[in-house]
Design an enzyme around this catalytic site. Structure first.
Site, short mmCIF file in Angstrom:
data_model
loop_
_atom_site.label_atom_id
_atom_site.label_comp_id
_atom_site.label_asym_id
_atom_site.label_seq_id
_atom_site.Cartn_x
_atom_site.Cartn_y
_atom_site.Cartn_z
N LYS A 35 -7.33 11.90 -16.87
CA LYS A 35 -7.79 12.51 -17.81
C LYS A 35 -6.46 12.64 -18.85
O LYS A 35 -6.10 11.40 -19.56
CB LYS A 35 -8.21 14.02 -17.66
CG LYS A 35 -9.29 14.22 -16.72
CD LYS A 35 -10.54 13.58 -17.10
CE LYS A 35 -11.63 13.63 -16.26
NZ LYS A 35 -12.02 14.68 -15.28
N ARG A 57 0.83 -1.11 0.07
CA ARG A 57 -0.03 -0.12 -0.01
C ARG A 57 1.13 1.26 -0.20
O ARG A 57 0.49 2.24 -0.61
CB ARG A 57 -0.98 0.16 1.21
CG ARG A 57 -1.79 1.23 1.31
CD ARG A 57 -2.93 1.13 2.33
NE ARG A 57 -2.91 0.21 3.42
CZ ARG A 57 -2.26 0.47 4.36
NH1 ARG A 57 -1.67 1.53 4.68
NH2 ARG A 57 -2.41 -0.35 5.40
N ASP A 72 -6.83 22.55 -8.14
CA ASP A 72 -7.10 21.47 -9.25
C ASP A 72 -6.77 21.54 -10.46
O ASP A 72 -7.36 22.29 -11.20
CB ASP A 72 -8.79 21.13 -9.21
CG ASP A 72 -9.25 19.77 -9.82
OD1 ASP A 72 -8.41 19.48 -11.10
OD2 ASP A 72 -10.14 19.18 -9.90
N TYR A 108 -15.54 21.46 -9.59
CA TYR A 108 -16.08 20.03 -10.32
C TYR A 108 -17.27 19.73 -9.51
O TYR A 108 -17.04 19.67 -8.13
CB TYR A 108 -14.84 19.15 -10.21
CG TYR A 108 -15.18 17.70 -10.66
CD1 TYR A 108 -15.35 17.41 -12.12
CD2 TYR A 108 -15.06 16.84 -9.72
CE1 TYR A 108 -15.50 16.03 -12.27
CE2 TYR A 108 -15.22 15.57 -10.16
CZ TYR A 108 -15.48 15.21 -11.46
OH TYR A 108 -15.92 13.76 -11.83
C1 LIG Z 1 -12.65 14.37 -13.94
C2 LIG Z 1 -12.23 15.28 -12.89
C3 LIG Z 1 -12.04 15.12 -11.51
C4 LIG Z 1 -12.51 13.82 -11.01
O1 LIG Z 1 -11.50 12.49 -11.56
P1 LIG Z 1 -12.11 11.15 -11.56
O2 LIG Z 1 -10.86 10.48 -11.97
O3 LIG Z 1 -13.37 10.82 -12.61
O4 LIG Z 1 -12.55 10.72 -10.13
C5 LIG Z 1 -11.73 16.04 -10.82
N1 LIG Z 1 -11.49 17.41 -11.17
C6 LIG Z 1 -11.83 17.68 -12.31
C7 LIG Z 1 -11.51 19.15 -12.77
C8 LIG Z 1 -12.03 16.82 -13.33
O5 LIG Z 1 -12.46 16.96 -14.75
#
Ligand SMILES: *Cc1c(COP(=O)(O)O)cnc(C)c1O
Length: 390
Positions: free
Chosen positions: A206, A56, A181, A109
């Site tokens: 992403k 972990r 973020d 988000y």
């Molecule tokens: C998609 C996204 C998230 C969350 O990511 P996941 O991998 O889908 O949990 C967080 N912040 C932003 C800006 C996003 O576009």
């Protein structure tokens, strides 16, 4: 190699965390599947000297990805999380607890907002959502118990750009940490830690993974925040499967070249949409008439493949006809992969500080790596369907 601070971002992406001699010459770090790690003797076990102690807590596979991220983010430490959302929540839980207050952009988000409004509230964290364009105006919203200011720039679905250095000065003056973020720009185009943030996180699902085939989150931090994030991550028991970590490392090696192609393709599509009579507004911070364009050119070195546009006023059936006609743009959540996507944004319900009042429909596009001429032809057919359904 990884310690050489003069190397440019693309070189770091290609080489950091790589050590072929340690793995019989193989270029890529292997996928270590493992929970238990054994020790040669009790003294070593008790000493804390062994690099790896338990699955972990990390393996050579996780170290490879963490090293790349640490270098491109300019971070003291990085933790890997099982999704982007868990990266958002661990950062918030690292900074705030019962009786604390956090300031969060109204353009955050949606699921991060949902966490704050449900579990965050249940555990005693109070949230104030601020107008994304506020800049140093956040100083007036700071309270004695404000522990964090949470920035997302550009904002989810609406693409407002924020004055991060001004926000960081106001937050630090009040003793709060700054969380960013940075999923949209990635550290290839925007480096939050260099602009005053303490914590820079990404939904690596992403652009880092980049092929729509794994869920992954990353949290990079510096100074005192690094210790807080590491503790929260450890206490929550967050761990990512080694195959998904490997997909993250494989993706990040080509992230620079992919992002520049996403940027070029998205700008071609955005400029084309801007000239269309069916479109009332294009929400893309790299376009000169975007309200955040000056801040964007100051703080970002490029733009990615995600932007929005607002249609002229029309029945919702016209917006649905547009999207249902598209063949190359899939209808789906998430983004950052090689393929193009579209969603009908439901932003009206999500805002509290900045109500959304545009009469048209807000559509978000992720422009992938296809030829932009084909994407434009697809959108042209979609707009014809829009007109037919008006
Ligand atoms: C998609 C996204 C998230 C969350 O990511 P996941 O991998 O889908 O949990 C967080 N912040 C932003 C800006 C996003 O576009």
């Amino acid at each position: 190699m990884a310690d050489d601070k003069t190397l440019k971002t693309d070189t770091v992406l290609a080489h950091a965390g790589s050590d072929p001699r340690a793995f019989d010459g193989f270029v890529n770090v292997p996928v270590y599947h493992g929970s238990t790690v054994t020790f040669p003797d009790v003294d070593t076990m008790l000493s804390g000297r062994q690099t790896y102690t338990y699955g972990r807590r990390g393996s050579p596979t996780t170290t490879a990805l963490k090293t790349v991220l640490q270098d491109i983010e300019g971070a003291d430490d990085v933790v890997l999380c099982p999704s982007g959302l868990s990266a958002c929540t661990v950062a918030i839980l690292a900074a705030a607890g019962a009786g604390d207050h956090v300031l969060v952009t109204d353009s955050v988000y949606g699921p991060t907002r949902h966490f704050l409004d449900t579990m965050g509230r249940r555990f005693g964290i109070e949230t104030t959502y601020y107008v994304p364009g506020l800049g140093d105006g956040v100083a007036a919203l700071m309270r004695p118990n404000t522990r964090a200011v949470y920035v997302e720039s550009p904002g989810s679905h609406t693409f407002e750009i924020q004055d991060l250095p001004a926000i960081a000065r106001a937050a630090h003056a009040g003793g709060a940490l700054v969380i960013v973020d940075n999923t949209w720009a990635t550290p290839v185009f925007h480096k939050p830690l260099a602009l005053g943030a303490d914590i820079s996180l990404m939904a690596a699902t992403k652009y880092v993974v980049g092929h729509s085939d794994a869920m992954l989150g990353t949290v990079a931090s510096r100074g005192e925040a690094a210790r807080l994030v590491k503790d929260a991550w450890d206490q929550l028991g967050l761990s990512v499967g080694p195959d998904d970590v490997y997909l993250g490392t494989r993706g990040i090696r080509t992230m620079g070249v992919r992002l520049r192609q996403h940027e070029a393709n998205a700008l071609a599509v955005a400029r084309w949409l801007k000239a269309r009579p069916e479109v009332s507004r294009v929400l893309h911070p790299a376009l000169p008439d975007h309200p955040g364009h000056a801040l964007f050119t100051r703080d970002f070195t490029g733009s990615s493949g995600l932007f929005g546009f607002v249609t002229r006023e029309a029945p919702v059936a016209a917006a649905k006809a547009l999207l249902d006609t598209l063949k190359l743009f899939g209808l789906g959540y998430s983004w950052g992969g090689y393929e193009s996507l579209a969603v009908l944004s439901q932003i009206g319900k999500a805002r509290t500080a900045t109500p959304w009042s545009e009469p048209g429909h807000l559509i978000r596009l992720h422009v992938g790596l296809e030829d932009p001429a084909d994407l434009i032809a697809d959108l042209e057919a979609g707009l014809a369907a829009f007109r037919a359904a008006e």
